[in-house]
Motif scaffolding. Structure first.
Motif, short mmCIF file in Angstrom:
data_model
loop_
_atom_site.label_atom_id
_atom_site.label_comp_id
_atom_site.label_asym_id
_atom_site.label_seq_id
_atom_site.Cartn_x
_atom_site.Cartn_y
_atom_site.Cartn_z
N GLY A 217 0.82 -1.20 0.00
CA GLY A 217 0.00 0.00 0.00
C GLY A 217 0.85 1.25 0.00
N HIS A 218 1.89 1.24 0.82
CA HIS A 218 2.81 2.38 0.86
C HIS A 218 3.55 2.52 -0.47
N ALA B 234 2.53 1.84 -3.37
CA ALA B 234 1.65 2.48 -4.35
C ALA B 234 1.69 4.00 -4.19
N GLY C 18 -2.95 8.37 0.94
CA GLY C 18 -3.88 7.28 0.72
C GLY C 18 -5.31 7.73 0.93
N GLN D 256 -6.86 2.19 -1.55
CA GLN D 256 -6.33 1.09 -0.75
C GLN D 256 -5.93 -0.07 -1.65
N GLN D 257 -4.90 -0.79 -1.24
CA GLN D 257 -4.41 -1.94 -1.99
C GLN D 257 -4.88 -3.23 -1.30
N LYS D 258 -5.13 -4.26 -2.11
CA LYS D 258 -5.55 -5.55 -1.57
C LYS D 258 -4.72 -6.68 -2.16
N ARG E 208 -7.26 -6.34 2.68
CA ARG E 208 -6.65 -5.02 2.63
C ARG E 208 -5.23 -5.08 3.18
N VAL E 209 -4.32 -4.47 2.46
CA VAL E 209 -2.92 -4.42 2.91
C VAL E 209 -2.83 -3.38 4.03
N SER E 210 -2.42 -3.82 5.21
CA SER E 210 -2.28 -2.90 6.34
C SER E 210 -1.13 -3.33 7.22
#
Length: 295
Positions: free
Chosen positions: A18-19, A21, A108, A140-142, A147-149
């Motif tokens: 996610g980061h 991106a 984000g 958000q990225q998955k 979800r990527v967290s």
């Protein structure tokens, strides 16, 4: 004359997909506007003040900086998250950054900032539009519909699921530290390990043995790494001890970077040092075989 800088905003613990991106969007926006690409992050987690509950982090600030710079960013600005910053209005926060030379922003879609967390991506967008400065909002990225967290990745690391963690991080889990003197027991069984001074407030991988790579003084080695209390020799506290394969030398006091690729086995107590030695040698074979097939 120094080029202006467009900044990606966030805490960036783990510098996960996610980061990444955000970093990519920042680099692209910076290139389009003939700017440098930078990051604004915080030296301490905002929750340490906002809720008083500081989570154990994936990376130290030093490792975060390393990951951000190797991710292609020109600058990493590190701000202390203190009482003043916590009570700064979101618009004043952005305005202050512009006054200090920020030429645009990337964040984000779920980014919250400013006093009370009322600053949102939509408000950042309005701020930038009103001043006609470039911006980008990244969704958000998955991975596999998850979800990527950073929170989820911390859980994977503490469960020893390093391969799955890497799928969400976009890279193997990184843990760095200074090589310190241990009890020297590894030398007595022909397995000299490099004891790592564990940084405070980072997540520990599940106790056990891992296939890793270790980089020290610019050179990379395969490494069998034990994370645990060493019950066979009556250890009492958690240590991280990589055995660098095909390495000879003195690296005490040097900084060592470990990348965790695969969990090999849980930590266990052996009846003798000979049994421990045999098992670690087997783990070394497993490690070599893993990296022979790793793509």
């Amino acid at each position: 004359m120094t080029k202006p800088t467009i900044y990606a905003l966030g805490f960036f613990d783990g510098v996960h997909l996610g980061h990444q991106a955000l970093l990519l969007a920042c680099r692209e926006l910076a290139a389009k506007n003939n700017c440098n690409a930078g990051v604004i992050t915080f030296t301490n987690h905002p929750d340490s003040l906002v809720s008083g509950d500081t989570p154990r982090l994936i990376n130290t600030m030093e490792d975060r900086r390393l990951l951000l710079l190797t991710g292609g960013m020109d600058y990493v600005a590190e701000l202390p998250f203190d009482e003043e910053l916590m009570h700064t209005h979101w618009a004043a926060f952005l305005g202050g950054l512009v006054e200090q030379g920020a030429a645009g922003f990337v964040c984000g879609s779920d980014f919250r900032f400013g006093a009370g967390g009322v600053g949102t991506a939509k408000k950042l967008e309005s701020f930038c539009k009103a001043r006609e400065i470039p911006y980008a909002i990244v969704p958000q990225q998955k991975v596999d519909d998850i979800r990527v967290s950073s929170t989820y990745i911390r859980e994977l690391i503490t469960r020893g699921e390093m391969e799955k963690a890497a799928a969400f991080l976009g890279h193997p889990h990184l843990l760095s530290g200074e090589v310190i003197h241990g009890r020297g027991l590894g030398h007595t069984i022909g397995i000299p390990t490099a004891n790592i001074a564990l940084p405070e407030n980072v997540v520990y991988p599940k106790l056990g043995v891992y296939a890793c790579t270790a980089t020290v003084e610019g050179k990379e080695y395969l490494a069998v790494t034990n994370v645990g209390t060493r019950p066979t020799v009556s250890g009492t506290h958690i240590t991280v001890e990589p055995w660098l394969l095909n390495f000879e030398g003195d690296i005490y006091g040097k900084r060592l970077h470990l990348l965790f690729y695969k969990f090999l086995r849980p930590e266990q107590k052996f009846d003798s040092l000979e049994e421990l030695q045999a098992e670690i040698q087997e783990n070394a074979l497993q490690t070599r075989k893993f990296f022979e097939n790793y793509e």
